[in-house]
Design an enzyme around this catalytic site. Structure first.
Site, PDB file in Angstrom:
ATOM      1  N   LYS A  49       0.840  -1.209   0.000  1.00  0.00           N
ATOM      2  CA  LYS A  49       0.000   0.000   0.000  1.00  0.00           C
ATOM      3  C   LYS A  49       0.876   1.260   0.000  1.00  0.00           C
ATOM      4  O   LYS A  49       0.594   2.227  -0.707  1.00  0.00           O
ATOM      5  CB  LYS A  49      -0.937   0.002   1.222  1.00  0.00           C
ATOM      6  CG  LYS A  49      -2.068  -1.010   1.102  1.00  0.00           C
ATOM      7  CD  LYS A  49      -2.847  -1.205   2.402  1.00  0.00           C
ATOM      8  CE  LYS A  49      -3.869  -2.330   2.216  1.00  0.00           C
ATOM      9  NZ  LYS A  49      -4.573  -2.710   3.452  1.00  0.00           N
ATOM     10  N   GLN A  93      -4.671  -1.711   9.685  1.00  0.00           N
ATOM     11  CA  GLN A  93      -4.508  -2.971   8.958  1.00  0.00           C
ATOM     12  C   GLN A  93      -5.068  -4.142   9.761  1.00  0.00           C
ATOM     13  O   GLN A  93      -4.739  -4.325  10.936  1.00  0.00           O
ATOM     14  CB  GLN A  93      -3.020  -3.200   8.629  1.00  0.00           C
ATOM     15  CG  GLN A  93      -2.742  -4.442   7.808  1.00  0.00           C
ATOM     16  CD  GLN A  93      -3.360  -4.409   6.405  1.00  0.00           C
ATOM     17  OE1 GLN A  93      -3.509  -3.360   5.787  1.00  0.00           O
ATOM     18  NE2 GLN A  93      -3.742  -5.565   5.900  1.00  0.00           N
ATOM     19  N   ASP A 116     -11.685   2.703   4.475  1.00  0.00           N
ATOM     20  CA  ASP A 116     -12.017   1.276   4.387  1.00  0.00           C
ATOM     21  C   ASP A 116     -13.533   1.059   4.282  1.00  0.00           C
ATOM     22  O   ASP A 116     -13.974  -0.027   3.921  1.00  0.00           O
ATOM     23  CB  ASP A 116     -11.529   0.548   5.658  1.00  0.00           C
ATOM     24  CG  ASP A 116     -10.230  -0.219   5.450  1.00  0.00           C
ATOM     25  OD1 ASP A 116      -9.994  -0.667   4.318  1.00  0.00           O
ATOM     26  OD2 ASP A 116      -9.483  -0.362   6.428  1.00  0.00           O
TER      27      ASP A 116
HETATM   28  N1  GUN Z   1      -6.878  -6.790   5.685  1.00  0.00           N
HETATM   29  C1  GUN Z   1      -7.279  -7.468   4.593  1.00  0.00           C
HETATM   30  N2  GUN Z   1      -8.045  -6.690   3.800  1.00  0.00           N
HETATM   31  C2  GUN Z   1      -8.142  -5.488   4.424  1.00  0.00           C
HETATM   32  C3  GUN Z   1      -8.792  -4.270   4.101  1.00  0.00           C
HETATM   33  O1  GUN Z   1      -9.476  -4.111   3.080  1.00  0.00           O
HETATM   34  N3  GUN Z   1      -8.631  -3.263   4.999  1.00  0.00           N
HETATM   35  C4  GUN Z   1      -7.916  -3.408   6.145  1.00  0.00           C
HETATM   36  N4  GUN Z   1      -7.831  -2.365   6.962  1.00  0.00           N
HETATM   37  N5  GUN Z   1      -7.284  -4.519   6.475  1.00  0.00           N
HETATM   38  C5  GUN Z   1      -7.414  -5.562   5.622  1.00  0.00           C
END
Ligand code: GUN
Length: 282
Positions: A49, A93, A116
């Site tokens: 990311k 995360q 998110d």
């Molecule tokens: N872990 C796996 N997919 C995601 C996501 O879309 N957002 C977040 N914050 N953590 C994740």
């Protein structure tokens, strides 16, 4: 074999479009990411990311908390970031250490910075069909349908998995696009019968090669959200790709399908947050 949906290429194109938009409109988007503990997979996702943000022109700031950080410590950090005007989007995360509740985290992130789309206020907006932050994985999948001209209206879509991150928001997205939606999960009786009726299958159960070719209707669209590791340490999806691909009309690989789209849609959401906050400030 059906059409291979190239998520990697599509995500690259979307990132390029976002880069151009950021430059043309002189935006200064900034994402704050909180990582708890030392989970190797989570560290890797955060790194991916971070790299994508840097390439596109989204400022990225990482905050690391220890594996045994308290929920209050995390909530206080989020509150600080909520009040920091230089930050447009906040992401914690997932998965978290066991003392941290997803519900508490989702509630704490200010709805306007909730890139998110996990805050219950934004979840409610999505279910109601209003404009909001759409969770990145379902959003990426809807974008794939759009780009590959896969019309979901009136189609029977079956989702495997009912998580708040993928399964449930995916159902809302498909319903908002006029599909007929079924969610299957660990307590569903006869998943095979459900899947055999599906025009579209979204596999998000986290079980390697769960979807086999005898569970799939000829011509179905197959979307694989899974990222598992097989016996040889290789990443593989929830779909038995090699055996299912010949029956599918469209199919995503894993890796190289949904994953890169999730990252591209995260950046999309950060840019949306940045624009909306700038408009509000005027
Ligand atoms: N872990 C796996 N997919 C995601 C996501 O879309 N957002 C977040 N914050 N953590 C994740």
């Amino acid at each position: 074999m059906g059409v291979l949906i190239n998520g990697k290429e599509l995500a690259k194109k979307l990132r390029l479009n976002l880069k151009e938009k950021i430059e043309e409109e002189g935006l200064k988007p900034k994402l704050a990411v909180i990582l708890l503990g030392n989970d190797e997979a989570s560290k890797l996702y955060v790194k991916i990311k971070s790299k994508a943000c840097n390439e596109v022109g989204v400022e990225f700031e990482e905050f690391n908390l220890s594996e045994d950080a308290t929920e209050n410590e995390l909530l206080e950090l989020i509150e600080k970031l909520n009040n920091d005007k230089s930050i447009n989007g906040i992401l914690v995360q997932y998965p978290f250490p066991k003392q941290i509740r997803l519900r508490k985290v989702a509630e704490q992130i200010a709805p306007e910075k909730d890139v998110d789309g996990f805050n219950p206020y934004n979840v409610g907006k999505l279910i109601s069909g209003y404009d909001t932050f759409i969770p990145c994985t379902p959003y990426g999948i809807m974008k794939m349908f759009e780009e590959y001209k896969i019309d979901v209206e009136g189609k029977k879509a079956v989702i495997i998995g009912r998580s708040n991150i993928v399964g449930k928001p995916m159902a809302s997205c498909l319903l908002n696009a006029n599909a007929t939606v079924t969610i299957c999960h660990s307590k569903t009786k006869n998943i095979k019968d459900e899947l055999l009726q599906a025009d579209i299958i979204i596999a998000a159960c986290g079980k390697k090669h769960f979807v086999k070719s005898d569970m799939v209707k000829e011509g179905a669209v197959i979307i694989d959200v899974g990222t598992n590791v097989d016996e040889n340490g290789k990443v593989c999806g929830d779909v038995d790709f090699e055996n299912v691909k010949d029956k599918a009309s469209f199919i995503t690989p894993s890796p190289g399908g949904v994953g890169p789209m999730t990252v591209a849609m995260l950046i999309n959401n950060v840019v949306k947050a940045c624009e909306e906050q700038a408009n509000k400030a005027i």
